[in-house]
Design an enzyme around this catalytic site. Structure first.
Site, mmCIF file in Angstrom:
data_model
loop_
_atom_site.group_PDB
_atom_site.id
_atom_site.type_symbol
_atom_site.label_atom_id
_atom_site.label_comp_id
_atom_site.label_asym_id
_atom_site.label_seq_id
_atom_site.Cartn_x
_atom_site.Cartn_y
_atom_site.Cartn_z
ATOM 1 N N CYS A 1 0.811 -1.220 0.000
ATOM 2 C CA CYS A 1 0.000 0.000 0.000
ATOM 3 C C CYS A 1 0.845 1.270 0.000
ATOM 4 O O CYS A 1 0.548 2.226 -0.720
ATOM 5 C CB CYS A 1 -0.958 -0.007 1.178
ATOM 6 N N GLN B 1 1.477 5.638 8.948
ATOM 7 C CA GLN B 1 0.576 4.578 8.530
ATOM 8 C C GLN B 1 -0.537 4.297 9.538
ATOM 9 O O GLN B 1 -0.294 4.126 10.734
ATOM 10 C CB GLN B 1 1.380 3.304 8.242
ATOM 11 N N HIS C 1 -3.218 6.255 4.819
ATOM 12 C CA HIS C 1 -1.804 6.497 5.099
ATOM 13 C C HIS C 1 -1.389 7.867 4.580
ATOM 14 O O HIS C 1 -1.905 8.358 3.569
ATOM 15 C CB HIS C 1 -0.921 5.458 4.404
#
Length: 335
Positions: free
Chosen positions: A128, A155, A240
């Site tokens: 990600c 994150q 994030h």
């Protein structure tokens, strides 16, 4: 077209259901697979209840054209042959195959054509944090080759799954009641804290998460780009954030950067310093694009540029990216 989701009950599996429905993905049938624990659970998709089947080594994937897999690296490795043996294309969201030479690692805004070359009928979805970063980097790469990247990530708890999100909520509630917070998903209490440790440490002092950003970026961008990352877990529920410093071969002005970000596929430019307008996870959660702001020249390097990105890592960082890969293959008549 017959579609399957493997790992339906997890945070990403649930996001697959939402994304496929929201984008009206073309399919005639959806089959859901999960562990023995989740088998028998039912989920509603397009007004129809679908029961989760237990993932087994059998012929359940016969007739399935496309599999979205998000059940962890161990499961993906164990069941790869079972999922593909009848010809299904697997888009795998785990880390199992990302760095295999014969498995394409794809972000549709950057290298969609790589998805066409899949000798094992598996396409890997990147990490990600990498997806978010390369979508932004790709816009600048079109102006001048990027030589170096320094990135710090912020994150969200959801990057560790649905149970991690629940733990963060539980910790805040416990602390407010004067109780000792439960700590099981992270090395330390995440509530009212930041933890500079995402994934396990390696011999070089970096974590696996940080090295994923180094290795995956080079593979996706087909580049000699150097990436140095510090990955940090923060007490945010979803989406994030990343601070990125880049060094390009020629100087890039802030105006040039803004112009290319504004035109880039999958990017939303959000920057107005006078009104304190910049991306934040509170407002980006649940949205598709990568949001970019805080663009400025690096004071220490004439060829340097600094910017801030925020993206929903369950959506663009996982389920949406995989669905976009599939949409590209359908458009190219390659699925």
């Amino acid at each position: 077209m017959k579609i399957a989701i493997v790992g339906t009950s997890g945070a990403v599996g649930q996001e697959f259901l939402r994304v496929l429905e929201a984008r009206n993905f073309p399919m005639d049938e959806l089959v859901l697979f999960g562990s023995s624990r989740s088998a028998g659970t039912s989920y509603t998709f397009r007004g129809k209840s679908i029961t989760v089947k237990e993932l087994k080594h059998n012929d359940d994937f016969k007739g399935i054209d496309l599999v979205f897999a998000s059940a962890g690296a161990g499961t993906s490795k164990e069941f790869a042959e079972t999922m593909t043996k009848h010809g299904a294309v697997v888009i795998d969201n785990s880390s199992a195959f990302r760095m295999d030479n014969d498995i394409p690692l794809v972000v549709p805004e950057v290298n969609p054509e790589d998805a066409k070359i899949r000798p094992r009928n598996i396409i890997a979805n990147p990490n990600c944090t990498t997806i978010q970063m390369v979508v932004a980097l790709n816009a600048i790469e079109k102006l001048s080759h990027i030589k170096k990247v320094h990135v710090s990530t912020y994150q969200a708890a959801s990057g560790a799954g649905a149970s991690a999100m629940a733990e963060l909520e539980q910790q805040y509630a416990q602390i407010l009641r004067g109780e000792k917070p439960t700590v099981s998903k992270f090395a330390y209490q995440l509530a009212y804290n930041v933890i500079p440790n995402v994934d396990v440490f390696l011999e070089n002092g970096y974590t696996k998460e940080e090295m994923k950003m180094y290795n995956e970026t080079r593979k996706i961008m087909h580049s000699d780009i150097e990436v140095s990352a510090t990955c940090v877990r923060v007490p945010v529920m979803r989406a994030h954030s990343e601070t990125t410093w880049i060094e390009t071969e020629r100087p890039i002005s802030v105006e040039e950067a803004k112009e290319t970000f504004a035109k880039a596929e999958g990017v939303i430019l959000q920057q107005n310093d006078a009104t304190k307008d910049y991306p934040m996870p509170l407002f980006v959660a649940g949205k598709d694009p990568v949001f970019v702001g805080r663009i400025r020249k690096d004071l220490s390097n004439p060829n340097g540029l600094t910017f801030w990105t925020v993206s929903d890592q369950i959506k663009k960082g996982a389920a949406l990216n995989a669905v976009q890969i599939a949409e590209y293959l359908i458009k190219e008549n390659d699925l």
